[in-house]
Design a protein around this motif. Structure first.
Motif, PDB file in Angstrom:
ATOM      1  N   ARG A 290      -5.369  -6.664  -0.718  1.00  0.00           N
ATOM      2  CA  ARG A 290      -4.538  -5.234  -0.003  1.00  0.00           C
ATOM      3  C   ARG A 290      -4.084  -5.399   1.353  1.00  0.00           C
ATOM      4  NH1 ARG A 290      -5.506  -2.338  -4.327  1.00  0.00           N
ATOM      5  NH2 ARG A 290      -7.118  -3.546  -5.003  1.00  0.00           N
TER       6      ARG A 290
ATOM      7  N   ALA B 285      -2.523   8.416  -8.181  1.00  0.00           N
ATOM      8  CA  ALA B 285      -2.445   7.457  -6.950  1.00  0.00           C
ATOM      9  C   ALA B 285      -3.155   6.120  -6.969  1.00  0.00           C
ATOM     10  CB  ALA B 285      -2.980   8.214  -5.557  1.00  0.00           C
TER      11      ALA B 285
ATOM     12  N   GLU C  95      -4.399   2.554  -7.717  1.00  0.00           N
ATOM     13  CA  GLU C  95      -3.439   1.321  -8.074  1.00  0.00           C
ATOM     14  C   GLU C  95      -4.383   0.730  -9.291  1.00  0.00           C
ATOM     15  OE1 GLU C  95      -2.541  -0.016  -3.337  1.00  0.00           O
ATOM     16  OE2 GLU C  95      -4.602   0.830  -4.086  1.00  0.00           O
TER      17      GLU C  95
ATOM     18  N   GLN D 101      -4.468   6.674  -1.288  1.00  0.00           N
ATOM     19  CA  GLN D 101      -5.203   5.261  -1.671  1.00  0.00           C
ATOM     20  C   GLN D 101      -6.613   4.992  -1.188  1.00  0.00           C
ATOM     21  OE1 GLN D 101      -3.536   1.724   0.149  1.00  0.00           O
ATOM     22  NE2 GLN D 101      -2.279   2.974   1.471  1.00  0.00           N
TER      23      GLN D 101
END
Ligand SMILES: [Zn+2]
Length: 297
Positions: free
Chosen positions: A96, A230, A232, A183
């Motif tokens: 990330r 939202a 991932e 996120q």
């Protein structure tokens, strides 16, 4: 028994002392308690049932470290990952790209923890949750609101969601404004890594996750199922089974189904039996069932 199940059992037997097998649970001395300054007499329990989704999941009965699966055990015990069942040298972890803020609120979170009152502990106690679980997740109190700290993957906390104990709809985000985006709104997000090659539960609502943590299960939570959109999905690449539990209402169930279809075969949705009230959830079920709650889940 599969080769993997056998390797898992042998791995823990080799690395734990004084082991004994109680049904499908392997029990041994916790190697982490002494280094955490806790009583050395406590036990570590490992699920070794080859049929279980949680095969290989270990936890200290004293909760000295967060539990997890073999690769997490290796990293805590500083063992060679290559000698750990399930290790895959070709695995590429989605890194990330996050620029975390310079300032964390770790110290503040500690002081909120020290503020927990008997009334708040009792509030959680009504749904079977004990103080150890609150400490394990660094949950605190600011005098009016319960403080749920959102520690990130780097191990620091930059934001916390503060919720009125009597009215869940009364809440606010405390901390770094840049870190309040969707996120970052996964509570206990570090658990995903600890559950590599295993299973975990995704809950709607932090307090519902706490009831499962009390039972010793691993999991994460989002404040509301609206956040599912939202998420991932590559976060779950190395998870074998993801259970999703939402509140008992049509909107939440639809959102859970949408997330399940984005993630694919590894998801299992937990359904409520017919006739339960709208918005019924694990927190209420724990309150209604008390000590029978684990068996009811
Ligand atoms: Zn321990």
């Amino acid at each position: 028994m599969s080769d993997y199940a056998q390797a898992v059992t042998e791995f823990y037997k080799k690395n734990l002392s004084n082991t004994s097998l109680d049904k499908s649970t392997l029990v041994g001395d916790c190697p982490f308690c002494p280094e955490k300054g806790m009583d050395g007499g406590s036990k570590l329990a490992v699920i070794v049932n080859p049929e279980s989704f949680f095969l290989g999941f270990f936890r200290c009965l004293n909760r000295c470290v967060p539990g997890g699966f073999p690769l997490w055990y290796s990293s805590l015990a500083k063992l060679d990952p290559e000698l750990t069942p399930g290790f895959d040298p070709d695995r590429e972890y989605a890194l990330r790209q996050t620029d975390y803020p310079v300032q964390s609120i770790n110290q503040e979170i500690k002081s909120f923890q020290d503020n927990l009152t008997d009334t708040i502990i009792e509030h959680f106690g009504q749904s079977t949750i004990k103080k150890q679980v609150l400490s394990g997740l660094s949950i605190g109190y600011n005098g009016r609101y319960i403080v749920y700290p959102y520690f990130q993957e780097d191990g620091n906390c930059y934001t916390a969601r503060c919720v009125n104990p009597d009215r869940a709809e009364d809440f606010f985000w405390h901390g770094d404004t840049g870190m309040k985006s969707e996120q970052f709104q996964i509570f206990n997000v570090q658990e995903i890594q600890r559950c590599e090659n295993g299973a975990l539960v995704l809950c709607e609502g932090e307090e519902n996750l706490l009831t499962l943590k009390q039972m010793g299960l691993p999991g994460i939570a989002v404040p509301d199922s609206q956040l599912f959109e939202a998420i991932e999905t590559n976060r779950f690449d190395f998870i074998r089974t993801l259970f999703i539990v939402v509140a008992n209402n049509a909107e939440s169930e639809l959102r859970a189904r949408a997330l399940a279809s984005r993630i694919g075969y590894k998801v299992r949705l937990l359904n409520w039996s017919a006739g339960l009230p709208r918005n019924y959830n694990l927190w209420q079920m724990a309150r209604d069932k008390g000590s029978d709650f684990p068996a009811s889940v």
